[in-house]
Write an enzyme that holds these catalytic residues in place. Structure first.
Site, PDB file in Angstrom:
ATOM      1  N   GLY A  18       0.792  -1.224   0.000  1.00 27.60           N
ATOM      2  CA  GLY A  18       0.000   0.000   0.000  1.00 27.60           C
ATOM      3  C   GLY A  18       0.825   1.275   0.000  1.00 27.60           C
ATOM      4  O   GLY A  18       1.857   1.383  -0.667  1.00 27.60           O
ATOM      5  N   ILE A  19       0.345   2.251   0.777  1.00 28.90           N
ATOM      6  CA  ILE A  19       0.975   3.574   0.794  1.00 28.90           C
ATOM      7  C   ILE A  19       2.407   3.490   1.321  1.00 28.90           C
ATOM      8  O   ILE A  19       3.320   4.111   0.779  1.00 28.90           O
ATOM      9  CB  ILE A  19       0.128   4.537   1.671  1.00 28.90           C
ATOM     10  CG1 ILE A  19      -1.241   4.781   1.002  1.00 28.90           C
ATOM     11  CG2 ILE A  19       0.861   5.855   1.902  1.00 28.90           C
ATOM     12  CD1 ILE A  19      -2.258   5.460   1.910  1.00 28.90           C
ATOM     13  N   ASP A  60       5.724  -5.131  15.395  1.00 30.99           N
ATOM     14  CA  ASP A  60       4.348  -4.647  15.541  1.00 30.99           C
ATOM     15  C   ASP A  60       4.439  -3.307  16.269  1.00 30.99           C
ATOM     16  O   ASP A  60       4.873  -3.265  17.433  1.00 30.99           O
ATOM     17  CB  ASP A  60       3.543  -5.670  16.355  1.00 30.99           C
ATOM     18  CG  ASP A  60       2.090  -5.261  16.549  1.00 30.99           C
ATOM     19  OD1 ASP A  60       1.791  -4.055  16.485  1.00 30.99           O
ATOM     20  OD2 ASP A  60       1.253  -6.163  16.786  1.00 30.99           O
ATOM     21  N   VAL A  61       4.033  -2.236  15.612  1.00 26.64           N
ATOM     22  CA  VAL A  61       4.226  -0.904  16.210  1.00 26.64           C
ATOM     23  C   VAL A  61       3.390  -0.693  17.463  1.00 26.64           C
ATOM     24  O   VAL A  61       3.625   0.274  18.197  1.00 26.64           O
ATOM     25  CB  VAL A  61       3.934   0.236  15.197  1.00 26.64           C
ATOM     26  CG1 VAL A  61       4.865   0.165  14.009  1.00 26.64           C
ATOM     27  CG2 VAL A  61       2.466   0.254  14.767  1.00 26.64           C
ATOM     28  N   ASN A  87       3.423   5.226   9.224  1.00 26.03           N
ATOM     29  CA  ASN A  87       2.372   4.920   8.243  1.00 26.03           C
ATOM     30  C   ASN A  87       1.528   3.703   8.618  1.00 26.03           C
ATOM     31  O   ASN A  87       0.388   3.598   8.166  1.00 26.03           O
ATOM     32  CB  ASN A  87       3.034   4.703   6.870  1.00 26.03           C
ATOM     33  CG  ASN A  87       2.103   4.044   5.883  1.00 26.03           C
ATOM     34  OD1 ASN A  87       1.256   4.698   5.262  1.00 26.03           O
ATOM     35  ND2 ASN A  87       2.237   2.724   5.719  1.00 26.03           N
ATOM     36  N   TYR A 152     -11.350   4.778  14.530  1.00 23.02           N
ATOM     37  CA  TYR A 152     -10.311   5.153  13.553  1.00 23.02           C
ATOM     38  C   TYR A 152     -10.270   6.674  13.406  1.00 23.02           C
ATOM     39  O   TYR A 152      -9.209   7.289  13.512  1.00 23.02           O
ATOM     40  CB  TYR A 152     -10.632   4.470  12.222  1.00 23.02           C
ATOM     41  CG  TYR A 152      -9.711   4.802  11.071  1.00 23.02           C
ATOM     42  CD1 TYR A 152      -8.469   4.194  10.955  1.00 23.02           C
ATOM     43  CD2 TYR A 152     -10.094   5.699  10.074  1.00 23.02           C
ATOM     44  CE1 TYR A 152      -7.628   4.469   9.879  1.00 23.02           C
ATOM     45  CE2 TYR A 152      -9.275   5.980   9.015  1.00 23.02           C
ATOM     46  CZ  TYR A 152      -8.036   5.372   8.909  1.00 23.02           C
ATOM     47  OH  TYR A 152      -7.206   5.656   7.840  1.00 23.02           O
ATOM     48  N   LYS A 156      -7.263   9.129  14.516  1.00 21.02           N
ATOM     49  CA  LYS A 156      -6.546   9.839  13.445  1.00 21.02           C
ATOM     50  C   LYS A 156      -6.532  11.346  13.735  1.00 21.02           C
ATOM     51  O   LYS A 156      -5.557  12.025  13.427  1.00 21.02           O
ATOM     52  CB  LYS A 156      -7.156   9.540  12.080  1.00 21.02           C
ATOM     53  CG  LYS A 156      -6.829   8.138  11.541  1.00 21.02           C
ATOM     54  CD  LYS A 156      -5.343   7.982  11.223  1.00 21.02           C
ATOM     55  CE  LYS A 156      -5.022   6.703  10.476  1.00 21.02           C
ATOM     56  NZ  LYS A 156      -3.575   6.514  10.230  1.00 21.02           N
ATOM     57  N   PRO A 182      -4.574  11.456   3.810  1.00 19.41           N
ATOM     58  CA  PRO A 182      -5.113  10.931   2.547  1.00 19.41           C
ATOM     59  C   PRO A 182      -6.628  10.729   2.645  1.00 19.41           C
ATOM     60  O   PRO A 182      -7.162  10.428   3.714  1.00 19.41           O
ATOM     61  CB  PRO A 182      -4.427   9.557   2.394  1.00 19.41           C
ATOM     62  CG  PRO A 182      -3.314   9.539   3.403  1.00 19.41           C
ATOM     63  CD  PRO A 182      -3.730  10.468   4.499  1.00 19.41           C
ATOM     64  N   VAL A 185      -7.903   5.614  -0.767  1.00 18.60           N
ATOM     65  CA  VAL A 185      -6.799   5.241  -1.668  1.00 18.60           C
ATOM     66  C   VAL A 185      -6.961   3.772  -2.042  1.00 18.60           C
ATOM     67  O   VAL A 185      -7.298   2.939  -1.178  1.00 18.60           O
ATOM     68  CB  VAL A 185      -5.433   5.459  -0.966  1.00 18.60           C
ATOM     69  CG1 VAL A 185      -4.291   5.102  -1.917  1.00 18.60           C
ATOM     70  CG2 VAL A 185      -5.288   6.886  -0.477  1.00 18.60           C
TER      71      VAL A 185
HETATM   72  P1  NDP Z   1      -2.540  -1.428   3.811  1.00 15.78           P
HETATM   73  O1  NDP Z   1      -3.467  -2.329   4.531  1.00 15.78           O
HETATM   74  O2  NDP Z   1      -2.403  -1.559   2.343  1.00 15.78           O
HETATM   75  O3  NDP Z   1      -1.085  -1.534   4.457  1.00 15.78           O
HETATM   76  C1  NDP Z   1      -0.941  -1.408   5.843  1.00 15.78           C
HETATM   77  C2  NDP Z   1       0.510  -1.631   6.198  1.00 15.78           C
HETATM   78  O4  NDP Z   1       0.666  -1.438   7.609  1.00 15.78           O
HETATM   79  C3  NDP Z   1       1.014  -3.019   5.872  1.00 15.78           C
HETATM   80  O5  NDP Z   1       2.365  -2.941   5.512  1.00 15.78           O
HETATM   81  C4  NDP Z   1       0.831  -3.746   7.192  1.00 15.78           C
HETATM   82  O6  NDP Z   1       1.677  -4.881   7.221  1.00 15.78           O
HETATM   83  C5  NDP Z   1       1.239  -2.647   8.166  1.00 15.78           C
HETATM   84  N1  NDP Z   1       0.731  -2.775   9.523  1.00 15.78           N
HETATM   85  C6  NDP Z   1      -0.565  -2.872   9.919  1.00 15.78           C
HETATM   86  N2  NDP Z   1      -0.633  -2.978  11.245  1.00 15.78           N
HETATM   87  C7  NDP Z   1       0.651  -2.941  11.708  1.00 15.78           C
HETATM   88  C8  NDP Z   1       1.222  -3.007  12.988  1.00 15.78           C
HETATM   89  N3  NDP Z   1       0.484  -3.152  14.091  1.00 15.78           N
HETATM   90  N4  NDP Z   1       2.574  -2.927  13.093  1.00 15.78           N
HETATM   91  C9  NDP Z   1       3.348  -2.803  12.001  1.00 15.78           C
HETATM   92  N5  NDP Z   1       2.860  -2.718  10.757  1.00 15.78           N
HETATM   93  C10 NDP Z   1       1.522  -2.803  10.623  1.00 15.78           C
HETATM   94  O7  NDP Z   1      -3.010   0.052   4.227  1.00 15.78           O
HETATM   95  P2  NDP Z   1      -2.817   1.452   3.482  1.00 15.78           P
HETATM   96  O8  NDP Z   1      -1.560   1.489   2.721  1.00 15.78           O
HETATM   97  O9  NDP Z   1      -4.079   1.771   2.817  1.00 15.78           O
HETATM   98  O10 NDP Z   1      -2.731   2.424   4.763  1.00 15.78           O
HETATM   99  C11 NDP Z   1      -1.505   2.966   5.214  1.00 15.78           C
HETATM  100  C12 NDP Z   1      -1.814   4.137   6.131  1.00 15.78           C
HETATM  101  O11 NDP Z   1      -2.585   5.096   5.403  1.00 15.78           O
HETATM  102  C13 NDP Z   1      -2.644   3.748   7.365  1.00 15.78           C
HETATM  103  O12 NDP Z   1      -2.198   4.486   8.485  1.00 15.78           O
HETATM  104  C14 NDP Z   1      -4.048   4.197   6.980  1.00 15.78           C
HETATM  105  O13 NDP Z   1      -4.838   4.490   8.087  1.00 15.78           O
HETATM  106  C15 NDP Z   1      -3.737   5.431   6.139  1.00 15.78           C
HETATM  107  N6  NDP Z   1      -4.819   5.809   5.241  1.00 15.78           N
HETATM  108  C16 NDP Z   1      -5.238   4.934   4.252  1.00 15.78           C
HETATM  109  C17 NDP Z   1      -6.294   5.294   3.438  1.00 15.78           C
HETATM  110  C18 NDP Z   1      -6.819   4.404   2.365  1.00 15.78           C
HETATM  111  O14 NDP Z   1      -7.913   4.681   1.833  1.00 15.78           O
HETATM  112  N7  NDP Z   1      -6.126   3.337   1.961  1.00 15.78           N
HETATM  113  C19 NDP Z   1      -6.970   6.592   3.601  1.00 15.78           C
HETATM  114  C20 NDP Z   1      -6.438   7.417   4.644  1.00 15.78           C
HETATM  115  C21 NDP Z   1      -5.406   7.020   5.429  1.00 15.78           C
HETATM  116  P3  NDP Z   1       1.372  -6.158   8.185  1.00 15.78           P
HETATM  117  O15 NDP Z   1      -0.116  -6.343   8.177  1.00 15.78           O
HETATM  118  O16 NDP Z   1       2.133  -7.272   7.577  1.00 15.78           O
HETATM  119  O17 NDP Z   1       1.902  -5.736   9.505  1.00 15.78           O
END
Ligand code: NDP
Length: 261
Positions: A18-19, A60-61, A87, A152, A156, A182, A185
Site C-alpha cells: 500500500g501507501i 508490531d508498532v 504509516n 479510527y 486519526k 489521505p 486510496v
Molecule cells: P494497507 O493495509 O495496504 O497496508 C498497511 C501496512 O501497515 C502493511 O504494511 C501492514 O503490514 C502494516 N501494519 C498494519 N498494522 C501494523 C502493525 N500493528 N505494526 C506494524 N505494521 C503494521 O493500508 P494502506 O496502505 O491503505 O494504509 C496505510 C496508512 O494510510 C494507514 O495508516 C491508513 O490508516 C492510512 N490511510 C489509508 C487510506 C486508504 O484509503 N487506503 C486513507 C487514509 C489514510 P502487516 O499487516 O504485515 O503488519
C-alpha cells in the site's frame, strides 16, 4: 528538483504494501536507505527485494517496546536516523454502537501510542544531529470524522494533534514534523477481499463495481487515489526542499474534505 535525500537514513512503518510500500520505494528512488517495517516477514522481503540499500525489520508498532527497538535497529544498520514515516495502520467498517473496548484500544495504539513511541525514540537523535524529518500518515477521517469507524477517525484526529505537538517541540532543533491526510486510496485496505469495498458493498446490498463507483463519486476528483500519489507528497515532506513546512496536515485526498485547511 533535487530532493536532497541521497544517503538519508529512513524508517517507514507499514512498508510491506500500500501507501507505505510506495513511500519506501519513493525514498529509495531518491537514493535514501530505507528500513522497511511491518509484521509479516515474507511481505517485507518481497517489498524490499531489488531495492538498493534496503533493510527490513519485523515489528508490531503497537508493542510497548517497538519504538525503541525499531529506532535502535536503524541506528545499528545505518549508523543513525534522518527520516521517520509513521504509516502503519488499518481500519474496518464498524458502526459506532458495535465498537468494542478492544477496537478503541487497537486504534489508539496504532494511530497514537505507536507513532508517539517512535517519535519519542527518533526525534531526540535527529535533534542531536541537527536535522530530521518526520511524517505522520493520518487520514481525511481525522479532519472530518467518517461514519465508517469512529475509533479510527477519533484516533486519526489525535494523530494530527500529536504530529503538531512534536512539530512545535522540535522545529527549532532542525527536526520538522508534518502529517498528510489521505482520502480513500486504492490499497489492500479498500480493495482486498473482505476490505472496505466488500464491506460497503455488503452493507448497501450492491456489487463491488457499484460500491467502487459510489466511493469515487464521494470524492470531488471522482475516483480513489493511488498509493504513489500519497507517497509523492510524503517524500517531498521528507526532503530538504520542505525546509519551511512545519506542523502542517496536508490533505492529499482528491478534495474529499470540504475545507481549505
Ligand atoms: P494497507 O493495509 O495496504 O497496508 C498497511 C501496512 O501497515 C502493511 O504494511 C501492514 O503490514 C502494516 N501494519 C498494519 N498494522 C501494523 C502493525 N500493528 N505494526 C506494524 N505494521 C503494521 O493500508 P494502506 O496502505 O491503505 O494504509 C496505510 C496508512 O494510510 C494507514 O495508516 C491508513 O490508516 C492510512 N490511510 C489509508 C487510506 C486508504 O484509503 N487506503 C486513507 C487514509 C489514510 P502487516 O499487516 O504485515 O503488519
Amino acid at each position: 528538483m533535487d530532493l536532497g535525500l541521497a544517503g538519508r537514513r529512513c524508517i517507514v512503518t507499514g512498508a510491506s504494501r500500500g501507501i507505505g510500500r510506495a513511500v519506501a520505494h519513493g525514498l529509495a528512488a531518491e537514493g535514501a536507505r530505507v528500513l522497511f517495517v511491518g509484521r509479516t516477514e515474507a511481505a517485507l522481503r518481497d517489498a524490499a527485494r531489488d531495492v538498493p540499500a534496503a533493510e527490513f525489520l519485523v515489528a508490531d508498532v503497537t508493542e510497548p517496546d517497538a519504538g525503541a527497538r525499531i529506532v535502535a535497529a536503524a541506528v545499528e544498520r545505518f549508523g543513525g536516523i534522518d527520516v521517520l514515516v509513521n504509516n502503519a495502520g488499518t481500519s474496518r467498517a464498524t458502526p459506532i454502537d458495535q465498537l468494542t473496548d478492544a477496537d478503541w484500544d487497537e486504534q489508539w495504539q496504532l494511530n497514537v501510542r505507536g507513532p508517539e513511541r517512535l517519535m519519542g525514540a527518533a526525534a531526540p537523535l535527529m535533534a542531536a544531529a541537527g536535522w530530521g524529518r518526520i511524517v505522520n500518515v493520518a487520514s481525511s477521517s481525522g479532519k472530518r470524522p467518517s461514519g465508517r469507524n469512529a475509533a479510527y477517525s477519533v484516533t486519526k484526529s489525535a494523530q494530527l494533534a500529536l504530529s503538531r505537538a512534536y512539530a512545535d517541540a522540535y522545529a527549532a532543533r532542525g527536526v520538522l514534523v508534518n502529517a498528510v491526510a489521505p482520502g480513500p486510496v486504492g490499497t489492500g485496505l479498500w480493495l482486498d477481499p473482505g476490505g472496505i469495498l466488500d464491506q460497503e458493498a455488503a452493507a448497501k446490498g450492491i456489487d463491488r463495481e457499484a460500491a467502487l463507483a459510489a466511493a469515487g463519486a464521494r470524492v470531488p476528483r471522482g475516483k480513489l487515489g493511488e498509493p504513489a500519489e500519497i507517497a509523492d507528497a510524503v517524500v517531498f515532506l521528507c526532503s530538504e526542499r520542505a525546509a519551511n513546512v512545519v506542523g502542517a496536515a496536508w490533505s492529499v485526498d482528491g478534495g474529499a474534505v470540504p475545507s481549505f485547511i
